[in-house]
Write a protein that holds these residues in place. Structure first.
Motif, mmCIF file in Angstrom:
data_model
loop_
_atom_site.group_PDB
_atom_site.id
_atom_site.type_symbol
_atom_site.label_atom_id
_atom_site.label_comp_id
_atom_site.label_asym_id
_atom_site.label_seq_id
_atom_site.Cartn_x
_atom_site.Cartn_y
_atom_site.Cartn_z
ATOM 1 N N ILE A 14 12.829 -52.901 -20.720
ATOM 2 C CA ILE A 14 12.098 -53.149 -19.528
ATOM 3 C C ILE A 14 13.021 -52.553 -18.317
ATOM 4 N N GLY A 25 14.507 -49.858 -16.207
ATOM 5 C CA GLY A 25 14.823 -48.717 -16.472
ATOM 6 C C GLY A 25 14.899 -48.191 -17.856
ATOM 7 N N SER A 26 14.718 -49.029 -18.671
ATOM 8 C CA SER A 26 14.903 -48.928 -20.171
ATOM 9 C C SER A 26 13.378 -48.830 -20.456
ATOM 10 N N SER A 52 18.062 -51.238 -24.261
ATOM 11 C CA SER A 52 18.721 -52.214 -23.265
ATOM 12 C C SER A 52 20.199 -51.934 -22.947
ATOM 13 N N LYS A 53 20.249 -51.667 -21.699
ATOM 14 C CA LYS A 53 21.747 -51.191 -21.268
ATOM 15 C C LYS A 53 22.803 -52.508 -21.705
ATOM 16 N N THR A 54 22.192 -53.704 -21.387
ATOM 17 C CA THR A 54 23.110 -54.742 -21.672
ATOM 18 C C THR A 54 22.864 -55.475 -23.177
ATOM 19 N N THR A 73 18.787 -58.776 -21.951
ATOM 20 C CA THR A 73 17.662 -58.777 -21.006
ATOM 21 C C THR A 73 16.517 -59.650 -21.890
ATOM 22 N N GLN A 102 10.713 -48.543 -8.971
ATOM 23 C CA GLN A 102 12.063 -49.000 -9.331
ATOM 24 C C GLN A 102 13.276 -48.249 -8.843
ATOM 25 N N GLU A 126 14.615 -50.588 -6.098
ATOM 26 C CA GLU A 126 15.514 -51.406 -6.436
ATOM 27 C C GLU A 126 17.075 -50.703 -6.103
ATOM 28 N N VAL A 170 17.672 -59.025 -8.457
ATOM 29 C CA VAL A 170 16.631 -59.561 -9.309
ATOM 30 C C VAL A 170 17.288 -60.320 -10.399
HETATM 31 O O1 LIG Z 1 18.607 -52.122 -19.888
HETATM 32 P P1 LIG Z 1 18.589 -53.450 -19.391
HETATM 33 O O2 LIG Z 1 20.017 -54.100 -19.533
HETATM 34 O O3 LIG Z 1 17.476 -54.272 -20.467
HETATM 35 O O4 LIG Z 1 17.912 -53.854 -18.188
HETATM 36 C C1 LIG Z 1 16.731 -53.687 -17.778
HETATM 37 C C2 LIG Z 1 16.531 -53.552 -16.308
HETATM 38 O O5 LIG Z 1 16.834 -54.942 -15.945
HETATM 39 C C3 LIG Z 1 17.437 -54.773 -14.646
HETATM 40 O O6 LIG Z 1 18.611 -55.360 -14.336
HETATM 41 C C4 LIG Z 1 16.683 -55.699 -13.688
HETATM 42 O O7 LIG Z 1 15.217 -55.448 -13.538
HETATM 43 C C5 LIG Z 1 17.126 -53.221 -14.117
HETATM 44 O O8 LIG Z 1 18.178 -52.620 -13.277
HETATM 45 C C6 LIG Z 1 17.400 -52.759 -15.659
HETATM 46 O O9 LIG Z 1 16.908 -51.353 -15.342
#
Ligand SMILES: O=P(O)(O)OC[C@H]1O[C@](O)(CO)[C@@H](O)[C@@H]1O
Length: 561
Positions: free
Chosen positions: A157, A159-160, A210-212, A215, A366, A370, A521
């Motif tokens: 979601i 940026g991903s 997902s970067k983190t 999410t 975005q 953002e 956000v």
């Molecule tokens: O890649 P992630 O960590 O799942 O985050 C998805 C998105 O959520 C956000 O932190 C907030 O919408 C964005 O900056 C990021 O692209």
């Protein structure tokens, strides 16, 4: 004075000079600017890579541009730019470097973060992606039952999602048409349902982006996708349960992860050998040229992906080295500042005249909103000037029959970017290619009409009855940028995206905000987690306001709970 000792933006002499210039400029119409300078149509243009940029239809003179460049110099935009390219931690609220430019740097480049050259790691991941993409494309990588992968579903979601989803649409003509590539982002189960309902799990690869890897939308969808797959492939045995699914052979063959968080990826059950890494110095909205682009790379192939990266790099180098007078991202950023801070524009339309760019504006929303939708400056104080605009738009001819009325004759100033291509996409039939001139006739006619309008005398000369003259008059004076390229290629896409990335950078630098965090956000995410038990269990949630409490009760009633 800012808390960091810098003069507040709107107290600088450069700002005051622009405000004064705006007063003097108030009654100047675009018609006057063109009448005063017959060379304006060719003189107010710049070329960067394949992009021909016409900014003649802007409410600016040489003097306006000079004053805007002075403002940029006073805010040391190029100093911050250089710090970004050097890998300094210019994302101060998160104490991170901002190095999406390293994602497209050539192999031999040296870019250091904390004393370590990051370029070898970037290319190692690109090579790993290329190897994997080729194996999927060739059929060498098979699913759990030995069947070839024919469907790729990216689950992510923000940026991903937005980057690869947009780029996949843009480059559809370059994709392997035998592969089905879909993107699931919404936590609304309907999204995953529609994306998978006609797919065969045995032929489906899920890319969890997902970067983190925390999410909630993505983890929820990924968990449901895993269940969908294991129910089909394992016959719904207990192996699909949370505890036992980790490490199953089926997951290993049907799930890969794109993330910075190896621990969470492993916890989810994806073999970290099938994880494609990126780094905390890549912002989510700046990430689709990193591992996040894997779905795109599978679709278009590694060579075209690299062509796209070269396009990005070309504009990076232009932004890094071109003098202020011919620096296109600087120019576009400053034009936005002129309209937003001095002429009262609240929004910015991006209107591509290409069906393939149908998701381009959503992606830019975005990137821009953002990044620059912030009211707190780098020094922690509230700004007292306008920051990022509302970015909106859809492909041009469709927009013409929807909202262009408001742009032409409404009461709002809406600067717009028109993006078009001289050549239609090669694979169209001759008959469909022949439609291209009509598409582009609209493209050119619209910016002309927006700029020059139609005077009451011109309307009368057409024999229009007097009572309709006002209705059929177009004041014009609506500013537009025209971006024209010969054809839409992977490289051109990279050039366009880098152009907007750096434009956003310029604006954030002038406005003195951190364009690379996104604290705004966070609140919604936290509140959603708190509210959910109230919906499911009717739990008392402390701190819910009266309106939300009533709405939650109504929801439960409607669901028969
Ligand atoms: O890649 P992630 O960590 O799942 O985050 C998805 C998105 O959520 C956000 O932190 C907030 O919408 C964005 O900056 C990021 O692209």
């Amino acid at each position: 004075m800012n808390a960091d000792g810098r003069t507040r933006l709107n107290q600088t002499p450069e700002w005051t000079a622009l405000a004064k210039h705006r007063e003097e400029f108030a009654d100047t119409h675009l018609r006057d600017l063109f009448a005063a300078d017959p060379g304006r149509g060719s003189g107010y243009t710049l070329q960067v890579g394949d992009l021909y940029v016409d900014y003649s239809k802007h409410l600016v003179t040489d003097e306006t541009l000079r004053l805007l460049r002075e403002l940029a110099a006073a805010r040391d935009v190029f100093g911050l730019r250089d710090a970004m390219f050097r890998g300094e931690k210019i994302n101060t609220t998160e104490n991170r470097a901002v190095l999406h430019t390293a994602l497209r740097a050539p192999r031999e480049a040296v870019i250091e973060v904390d004393g370590e050259n990051v370029v070898p790691a970037v290319h190692a991941v690109l090579d790993k992606m290329a190897d994997f993409a080729e194996r999927v494309r060739s059929g060498e990588w098979t699913g759990h039952t030995g069947r070839r992968i024919r469907n790729v579903v990216n689950v992510g979601i923000g940026g991903s999602d937005l980057g690869p989803a947009m780029a996949y649409e843009v480059l559809r003509a370059f994709t392997d048409r035998d592969l089905t590539v879909r993107f699931v982002s919404n936590v609304d189960g309907a999204d995953l349902h529609e994306a998978t309902r006609d797919l065969d799990p045995a032929e489906t690869l899920f890319i969890i982006a997902s970067k983190t890897f925390t999410t909630i939308e993505t983890v929820t969808n990924a968990t449901s996708a895993r269940k969908w797959l294991l129910d089909a492939l394992d016959g719904g045995t207990s192996r699909s349960s949370e505890a036992e699914s980790g490490g199953t052979a089926a997951v290993a063959k049907h799930f890969v992860a794109l993330s910075t968080n190896a621990e969470k990826v492993a916890e989810f059950g994806i073999d970290t050998a099938n994880m494609f890494e990126f780094w905390d110095w890549v912002g989510g909205r700046y990430s689709y040229d990193s591992a996040i682009g894997l779905s795109l790379m599978i679709a278009i192939g590694p060579d075209r992906f690299r062509e796209m990266l070269d396009g990005f790099h070309l504009v990076d180098e232009h932004f890094r080295t071109a003098p202020a007078e011919s620096n296109v991202p600087l120019l576009l950023g400053l034009l936005g500042i002129w309209y937003g801070n001095f002429l009262g524009a609240q929004s910015h339309a991006v209107l591509p005249y290409s069906h393939y760019l149908s998701r381009f504006t959503a992606y830019l929303q975005q990137l821009d909103m953002e990044s620059n939708g912030k009211y707190v400056g780098r020094d922690g104080r509230e700004v007292d000037w306008q920051t990022g605009p509302v970015v909106w738009g859809t492909p041009g001819t469709n927009g013409q029959h929807a909202y262009y009325q408001l742009i032409h004759q409404g009461t709002k100033l809406i600067p717009a970017d028109f993006i078009g291509f001289a050549e239609p996409v090669a694979e169209l039939s001759d008959e469909l290619k022949a439609q291209h001139d009509l598409l582009m006739a609209n493209f050119f006619a619209q910016t002309q009409a927006l700029a020059f309008g139609k005077t009451p005398d011109e309307v009368r000369a057409e024999g229009v009855p007097e009572e309709l003259v006002a209705h059929k008059t177009f004041k014009g004076d609506h500013p537009t940028t025209t971006i024209l390229a010969r054809e839409l290629t992977p490289s051109v896409l990279g050039q366009l995206v880098a152009l907007y990335e750096h434009k956003v950078f310029v604006q954030g630098a002038v406005w003195d905000i951190d364009s690379f965090d996104q604290w705004g956000v966070e609140l919604g995410k936290v509140l959603a987690k708190r509210v959910e038990p109230a919906l499911t269990e009717g739990a008392e949630v402390a701190g819910l306001d009266a309106s939300t409490t009533t709405l939650v009760a109504k929801y439960r009633e409607l669901r028969g709970r």
